[in-house]
Design a protein around this motif. Structure first.
Motif: not given
Length: 230
Positions: A9, A13, A20-21, A23, A137, A139, A152, A192
């Protein structure tokens, strides 16, 4: 997924505590779909078809109940209201049944040997692989606090932003002038990290893009073989 195949990751993110955020919870599967006489790997988008269909059916039934009550009470005004609500209820019920029975559209991010096609927008956006220089990536944090909610995105850095429509370019401007498109991960029905690493793998390995037209790409993604050869 064992450790040697786990998808890393990226830092943008991750929350300050390293988690981890999210989604959302994906429920879709990658697949091979036909596209302009060839095939492509589809990373499907979320579809509100079932939820919308159920909502329409419930609304139609509710109006049907109101119609029945108006008929019971009688009166000229009540009968007129019953006719109006009855027609609206039938229309909503029919629309709900149609939405539930309709075949799901194959929309999302479609990877072909020549292009990345974003087909949940109209008209669809087709970006040649040769125009893409980076998959990045991104955010977007809401508020100033690092612990605030965030969303994200996967940014497509392109040599030719003219392949994007005006709406997509404007949405991507907040991330930098070199970002031609920012794909919101909440709009896709695939994990994601799978989206990010799949796009990155095929950008970095042009010789592997031929497999995007057939089932080999689906097997690669499902088996998480998304690391470039060393």
């Amino acid at each position: 997924m064992d450790s040697d195949r786990a998808l890393s990751c990226p830092q943008p993110w991750r929350a300050p505590d390293g988690t981890v955020h999210s989604s959302g919870v994906p429920g879709g599967q990658v697949s091979t779909v036909a596209e302009d006489g060839g095939g492509g790997l589809l990373l499907p988008s979320r579809q509100a078809r079932v939820a919308a269909g159920v909502l329409l059916v419930v609304a139609g039934l509710a109006l049907g109940g109101v119609t029945a009550l108006l008929i019971v009470f009688g009166g000229v005004i009540a009968m007129f209201g019953a006719v109006v609500f009855g027609i609206l209820g039938l229309l909503l019920l029919a629309a709900g049944v149609f939405a539930l029975r309709r075949k799901p559209r194959t929309t999302g991010v479609l990877l072909t040997p020549e292009h990345v096609v974003i087909n949940w927008v109209h008209p669809a956006v087709r970006v040649p692989w040769s125009d893409i220089s980076e998959i990045r990536p991104l955010c977007l944090r809401i508020g100033r606090a690092n612990t605030g909610p965030s969303q994200n995105f996967v940014g497509v850095v392109s040599h030719n932003s003219e392949t994007m429509n005006t709406r997509m370019r404007k949405a991507a401007e907040k991330f930098g002038k070199d970002v031609a498109c920012a794909l919101p991960m909440r709009s896709l029905d695939v994990d994601q990290l799978v989206v990010l690493h799949t796009l990155t793998f095929y950008l970095d390995n042009p010789d592997a893009r031929a497999e995007l037209a057939g089932p080999d790409a689906v097997r690669r993604v499902r088996e998480v073989r998304l690391r470039s050869p060393e």
